[in-house]
Enzyme design. Structure first.
Site, PDB file in Angstrom:
ATOM      1  N   GLY A  99      -3.807 -12.568  29.961  1.00  0.00           N
ATOM      2  CA  GLY A  99      -5.115 -13.093  29.642  1.00  0.00           C
ATOM      3  C   GLY A  99      -6.000 -11.833  29.388  1.00  0.00           C
ATOM      4  O   GLY A  99      -7.374 -12.090  29.542  1.00  0.00           O
ATOM      5  N   SER A 100      -5.411 -10.885  28.805  1.00  0.00           N
ATOM      6  CA  SER A 100      -6.350  -9.499  28.384  1.00  0.00           C
ATOM      7  C   SER A 100      -7.445  -9.754  27.579  1.00  0.00           C
ATOM      8  O   SER A 100      -8.284  -9.532  27.197  1.00  0.00           O
ATOM      9  CB  SER A 100      -5.661  -8.214  28.299  1.00  0.00           C
ATOM     10  OG  SER A 100      -4.910  -8.473  26.759  1.00  0.00           O
ATOM     11  N   ASN A 101      -6.836 -10.962  26.383  1.00  0.00           N
ATOM     12  CA  ASN A 101      -8.093 -11.267  25.049  1.00  0.00           C
ATOM     13  C   ASN A 101      -8.879 -12.206  26.037  1.00  0.00           C
ATOM     14  O   ASN A 101     -10.170 -11.994  25.598  1.00  0.00           O
ATOM     15  CB  ASN A 101      -7.161 -11.843  24.178  1.00  0.00           C
ATOM     16  CG  ASN A 101      -6.515 -11.076  23.342  1.00  0.00           C
ATOM     17  OD1 ASN A 101      -7.182 -10.411  22.552  1.00  0.00           O
ATOM     18  ND2 ASN A 101      -5.159 -10.822  23.369  1.00  0.00           N
ATOM     19  N   ARG A 144       2.586 -21.794  23.372  1.00  0.00           N
ATOM     20  CA  ARG A 144       3.191 -22.982  23.086  1.00  0.00           C
ATOM     21  C   ARG A 144       2.927 -23.489  21.721  1.00  0.00           C
ATOM     22  O   ARG A 144       1.997 -23.465  20.917  1.00  0.00           O
ATOM     23  CB  ARG A 144       2.246 -24.346  24.127  1.00  0.00           C
ATOM     24  CG  ARG A 144       2.646 -24.124  25.591  1.00  0.00           C
ATOM     25  CD  ARG A 144       4.023 -24.195  25.856  1.00  0.00           C
ATOM     26  NE  ARG A 144       4.482 -25.695  25.525  1.00  0.00           N
ATOM     27  CZ  ARG A 144       5.865 -25.892  25.745  1.00  0.00           C
ATOM     28  NH1 ARG A 144       6.922 -25.084  26.022  1.00  0.00           N
ATOM     29  NH2 ARG A 144       6.396 -27.538  25.382  1.00  0.00           N
ATOM     30  N   LEU A 201       1.926 -26.140  19.287  1.00  0.00           N
ATOM     31  CA  LEU A 201       1.054 -27.576  19.423  1.00  0.00           C
ATOM     32  C   LEU A 201       1.488 -28.551  18.350  1.00  0.00           C
ATOM     33  O   LEU A 201       1.696 -28.186  17.437  1.00  0.00           O
ATOM     34  CB  LEU A 201      -0.505 -27.166  19.229  1.00  0.00           C
ATOM     35  CG  LEU A 201      -0.840 -26.138  20.277  1.00  0.00           C
ATOM     36  CD1 LEU A 201      -2.233 -25.560  20.094  1.00  0.00           C
ATOM     37  CD2 LEU A 201      -0.923 -26.918  21.601  1.00  0.00           C
ATOM     38  N   HIS A 212      -2.992 -13.525  16.540  1.00  0.00           N
ATOM     39  CA  HIS A 212      -1.641 -13.163  16.402  1.00  0.00           C
ATOM     40  C   HIS A 212      -1.362 -11.906  16.171  1.00  0.00           C
ATOM     41  O   HIS A 212      -2.033 -11.144  15.280  1.00  0.00           O
ATOM     42  CB  HIS A 212      -0.692 -13.833  15.235  1.00  0.00           C
ATOM     43  CG  HIS A 212       0.687 -13.870  15.426  1.00  0.00           C
ATOM     44  ND1 HIS A 212       1.431 -14.496  16.225  1.00  0.00           N
ATOM     45  CD2 HIS A 212       1.475 -13.384  14.421  1.00  0.00           C
ATOM     46  CE1 HIS A 212       2.830 -14.162  16.024  1.00  0.00           C
ATOM     47  NE2 HIS A 212       2.784 -13.354  14.906  1.00  0.00           N
ATOM     48  N   THR A 218      -3.739 -24.143  12.303  1.00  0.00           N
ATOM     49  CA  THR A 218      -3.517 -25.627  11.256  1.00  0.00           C
ATOM     50  C   THR A 218      -2.189 -25.854  12.073  1.00  0.00           C
ATOM     51  O   THR A 218      -1.544 -25.264  12.876  1.00  0.00           O
ATOM     52  CB  THR A 218      -3.488 -25.359   9.963  1.00  0.00           C
ATOM     53  OG1 THR A 218      -2.251 -24.230   9.784  1.00  0.00           O
ATOM     54  CG2 THR A 218      -4.580 -24.847   9.336  1.00  0.00           C
ATOM     55  N   LEU A 260       2.769 -23.057  12.498  1.00  0.00           N
ATOM     56  CA  LEU A 260       2.616 -22.110  13.405  1.00  0.00           C
ATOM     57  C   LEU A 260       2.256 -20.758  12.914  1.00  0.00           C
ATOM     58  O   LEU A 260       2.929 -20.376  11.852  1.00  0.00           O
ATOM     59  CB  LEU A 260       4.112 -21.967  14.118  1.00  0.00           C
ATOM     60  CG  LEU A 260       4.048 -20.882  15.201  1.00  0.00           C
ATOM     61  CD1 LEU A 260       3.436 -21.218  16.573  1.00  0.00           C
ATOM     62  CD2 LEU A 260       5.582 -20.618  15.689  1.00  0.00           C
ATOM     63  N   ASP A 261       1.335 -20.257  13.503  1.00  0.00           N
ATOM     64  CA  ASP A 261       0.750 -18.901  13.007  1.00  0.00           C
ATOM     65  C   ASP A 261       0.389 -18.837  11.633  1.00  0.00           C
ATOM     66  O   ASP A 261       0.501 -17.754  10.919  1.00  0.00           O
ATOM     67  CB  ASP A 261       1.948 -17.731  13.377  1.00  0.00           C
ATOM     68  CG  ASP A 261       1.869 -17.732  15.008  1.00  0.00           C
ATOM     69  OD1 ASP A 261       0.985 -17.941  15.587  1.00  0.00           O
ATOM     70  OD2 ASP A 261       3.135 -17.291  15.180  1.00  0.00           O
TER      71      ASP A 261
HETATM   72  C1  GRF Z   1      -1.209 -10.926  22.804  1.00  0.00           C
HETATM   73  O1  GRF Z   1      -0.786  -9.895  22.017  1.00  0.00           O
HETATM   74  C2  GRF Z   1      -1.502 -12.367  21.630  1.00  0.00           C
HETATM   75  O2  GRF Z   1      -1.990 -11.625  20.288  1.00  0.00           O
HETATM   76  C3  GRF Z   1      -0.010 -12.617  21.628  1.00  0.00           C
HETATM   77  O3  GRF Z   1       0.226 -12.582  22.928  1.00  0.00           O
HETATM   78  C4  GRF Z   1      -0.424 -11.465  23.468  1.00  0.00           C
HETATM   79  C5  GRF Z   1      -1.350 -12.155  24.799  1.00  0.00           C
HETATM   80  O4  GRF Z   1      -1.925 -11.103  25.580  1.00  0.00           O
HETATM   81  N1  GRF Z   1      -0.265 -13.976  21.213  1.00  0.00           N
HETATM   82  P1  GRF Z   1      -2.992 -11.537  26.634  1.00  0.00           P
HETATM   83  O5  GRF Z   1      -2.492 -12.631  27.507  1.00  0.00           O
HETATM   84  O6  GRF Z   1      -4.147 -11.781  25.824  1.00  0.00           O
HETATM   85  O7  GRF Z   1      -3.162 -10.229  27.339  1.00  0.00           O
END
Ligand code: GRF
Length: 212
Positions: free
Chosen positions: A12-14, A91, A93, A109, A141, A144-145
């Site tokens: 969950g760093s983002n 996942r 969707l 992504h 959408t 995927l990606d």
């Molecule tokens: C990130 O590189 C994101 O782009 C990808 O998975 C990674 C998740 O990292 N889909 P985090 O869980 O946000 O640290």
């Protein structure tokens, strides 16, 4: 105040970057819930420690994708989100789920889409001999990606790079562009139009280059 729900599967760093920027920059928004499909996701603890509602909807106990997505949507809807943010949510969707949140569902992504959607993006970029790599924020959408692109970041591929070193370089940029895109959305500067294009109200750069 706009209500943001973040979906994660791991560290969950983002999610952290978005929550920190929201607080530090005083967005007219708050992260009201963090939901994971993995009960062990590290990011759940981080969010709970900060008083954010957390939930896990374990995909393994649902019969199929439709059943999982329905349970996930019920949990999301309980928080009445204006925006649902996929942040490392691993996942696929269903179209019904994507349609339910059309125009208020963002993903990041770690590649320069439309190249290298799916898994093992960095390995594939290195294998192909790419000289630049990066990350993409896009509206989700059913494919995927794919989906209308909001913002991209570009980094160089350096001699000796491994998938890990390249992923780390890209992740630094992810933490810059994802909060920026979410801020635009909650400040009504970003919109998915009915023709599938993205409307940016601000005249701000829609890409960044990170040299190192
Ligand atoms: C990130 O590189 C994101 O782009 C990808 O998975 C990674 C998740 O990292 N889909 P985090 O869980 O946000 O640290």
């Amino acid at each position: 105040m706009k209500r943001i729900v973040i979906l994660i599967s791991g560290r969950g760093s983002n999610m952290e970057a978005i929550h920190r920027a929201c607080a530090a920059e005083g967005w007219p928004a708050s992260v009201v819930a963090v939901i994971s499909n993995r009960p062990t996701a590290g990011g759940l603890g981080w969010a709970a420690e900060r008083g954010i509602a957390t939930a896990s909807i374990d995909h393994r106990v649902h019969a199929d994708r439709a059943a999982f997505d329905a349970a996930l949507a019920a949990e999301i809807d309980a928080h009445q989100p204006d925006l649902v943010v996929l942040a490392g949510f691993m996942r696929i969707l269903t179209p019904a789920f994507v349609a339910r949140y059309a125009g208020r569902l963002l993903n990041i992504h770690p590649s320069l889409l439309p190249s290298f959607g799916g898994l093992h993006t960095h390995e594939r970029a290195l294998q192909t001999g790419c000289k630049v790599a990066g990350a993409t924020v896009h509206f989700v959408t059913a494919e995927l990606d794919h989906g209308p692109i909001v913002l991209q970041a570009v980094v160089p591929v350096l001699p000796g790079d491994t998938a890990e070193s390249l992923a780390a370089r890209v992740l630094v940029c992810e933490h810059q562009i994802y909060p920026r895109a979410v801020r635009w959305f909650v400040e009504d500067q970003l919109q998915l139009c009915s023709d599938g294009t993205v409307r940016h109200a601000l005249n701000a750069p829609q890409w960044l280059f990170h040299p190192s």
